[in-house]
Design an enzyme around this catalytic site. Structure first.
Site, mmCIF file in Angstrom:
data_model
loop_
_atom_site.group_PDB
_atom_site.id
_atom_site.type_symbol
_atom_site.label_atom_id
_atom_site.label_comp_id
_atom_site.label_asym_id
_atom_site.label_seq_id
_atom_site.Cartn_x
_atom_site.Cartn_y
_atom_site.Cartn_z
ATOM 1 N N GLY A 67 7.278 33.079 2.897
ATOM 2 C CA GLY A 67 8.021 32.975 4.356
ATOM 3 C C GLY A 67 7.408 33.893 5.266
ATOM 4 O O GLY A 67 6.733 34.940 4.945
ATOM 5 N N GLN B 248 6.815 38.878 12.563
ATOM 6 C CA GLN B 248 5.954 39.822 11.553
ATOM 7 C C GLN B 248 4.492 39.732 11.889
ATOM 8 O O GLN B 248 3.843 40.477 11.265
ATOM 9 C CB GLN B 248 6.264 39.079 10.280
ATOM 10 C CG GLN B 248 7.453 39.625 9.563
ATOM 11 C CD GLN B 248 7.964 38.880 8.259
ATOM 12 O OE1 GLN B 248 8.082 37.821 7.908
ATOM 13 N NE2 GLN B 248 7.296 39.720 7.176
ATOM 14 N N CYS C 274 8.935 42.020 1.055
ATOM 15 C CA CYS C 274 8.616 41.731 2.439
ATOM 16 C C CYS C 274 7.210 41.777 2.747
ATOM 17 O O CYS C 274 6.877 43.034 2.411
ATOM 18 C CB CYS C 274 9.779 42.359 3.281
ATOM 19 S SG CYS C 274 9.335 41.810 5.007
ATOM 20 N N LEU C 275 6.508 40.794 3.526
ATOM 21 C CA LEU C 275 5.300 41.293 3.815
ATOM 22 C C LEU C 275 5.154 42.453 4.753
ATOM 23 O O LEU C 275 4.138 42.922 4.923
ATOM 24 C CB LEU C 275 4.691 39.908 4.452
ATOM 25 C CG LEU C 275 4.521 38.500 3.541
ATOM 26 C CD1 LEU C 275 4.085 37.318 4.293
ATOM 27 C CD2 LEU C 275 3.882 38.888 2.372
ATOM 28 N N HIS D 155 16.334 35.556 4.536
ATOM 29 C CA HIS D 155 15.615 36.680 4.700
ATOM 30 C C HIS D 155 14.628 36.376 5.915
ATOM 31 O O HIS D 155 14.751 37.303 6.875
ATOM 32 C CB HIS D 155 14.583 36.817 3.520
ATOM 33 C CG HIS D 155 13.434 37.718 3.747
ATOM 34 N ND1 HIS D 155 13.465 38.973 3.078
ATOM 35 C CD2 HIS D 155 12.496 37.785 4.562
ATOM 36 C CE1 HIS D 155 12.419 39.681 3.199
ATOM 37 N NE2 HIS D 155 11.674 39.155 4.239
ATOM 38 N N GLU D 156 14.060 35.312 6.143
ATOM 39 C CA GLU D 156 13.432 34.829 7.445
ATOM 40 C C GLU D 156 14.319 34.811 8.572
ATOM 41 O O GLU D 156 13.940 35.215 9.854
ATOM 42 C CB GLU D 156 12.679 33.754 7.186
ATOM 43 C CG GLU D 156 11.726 33.635 6.259
ATOM 44 C CD GLU D 156 10.670 34.639 6.126
ATOM 45 O OE1 GLU D 156 10.429 35.345 7.343
ATOM 46 O OE2 GLU D 156 10.302 35.189 5.102
ATOM 47 N N HIS E 145 14.974 38.315 10.138
ATOM 48 C CA HIS E 145 13.798 38.735 10.806
ATOM 49 C C HIS E 145 13.833 38.576 12.208
ATOM 50 O O HIS E 145 13.723 39.373 13.210
ATOM 51 C CB HIS E 145 12.476 38.337 10.206
ATOM 52 C CG HIS E 145 11.805 39.169 9.293
ATOM 53 N ND1 HIS E 145 11.568 40.391 9.390
ATOM 54 C CD2 HIS E 145 11.518 38.566 7.993
ATOM 55 C CE1 HIS E 145 11.112 40.970 8.015
ATOM 56 N NE2 HIS E 145 11.063 39.852 7.165
#
Length: 182
Positions: A56, A61, A104-105, A146-147, A150
């Site tokens: 995701g 991000q 997380c990226l 999670h997304e 963000h």
């Protein structure tokens, strides 16, 4: 399959925004223009997510403070969920609270046992402005929450208790990708 029919195949990989960048820590703006720039952003997001081996990715991000996220994530039954959502609203998060590994990226290489609800429902729009409703359970529900976080300006350590949060943030300060102190 035609070139361009695979999400991200016509996109470019953009630099990842890392923990500490202000764009990650404030709420994103609603999308109002559903034209070619939005489609390009979504393609770039898929390309970036795949290049980083993610499941995701939220627009902030990659430094774009707009309410958009993409996903290619399995659920607990290993069914693949692939798509995007614009201007998402988390309309339900319920069921059991499950503590599970989350990374997380924007915090590469770090992970913590993070509590999330086992079911989530997101409503929003697609790239053309048409309504979408996405329901997920298990791992996919974790991804949706999670997304969505963000886009609200939160990262997964914000969901942790003080001890676990401190541990992740200390590890982030020591990570090779961390910004030097000012």
């Amino acid at each position: 399959m035609r070139h361009g029919s695979i999400p991200g195949s016509s996109g470019r990989v953009r630099p990842m925004t890392l923990l500490g960048d202000p764009v990650l820590h404030g709420p994103c703006e609603d999308v109002t223009d559903f034209g070619p720039e939005l489609s390009r952003l979504i393609e770039d997001m898929f390309a970036t997510m795949y290049a980083a081996d993610g499941v995701g990715l939220a627009a902030n991000q990659i430094g774009v403070p707009q309410r958009v996220f993409v996903y290619d994530c399995p659920d607990d039954e290993d069914r693949r969920h692939l798509g995007h959502v614009v201007n998402p609203r988390l309309v339900a998060a319920d069921g059991d609270t499950v503590r599970g590994p989350e990374g997380c990226l924007s915090l590469p290489g770090l992970e913590a046992q993070t509590p999330r609800f086992d079911r989530a429902v997101i409503e929003g729009l697609d790239r053309r402005g048409e309504p979408v409703r996405i329901e997920g359970t298990g791992w996919f529900a974790r991804c949706l929450q999670h997304e969505h976080d963000h886009l609200e300006g939160a990262v997964y350590p914000d969901r942790l208790g003080s001890w676990r949060r401190g541990r992740v943030l200390r590890a982030a300060r020591r990570a090779r990708w961390a910004a030097p102190p000012r």
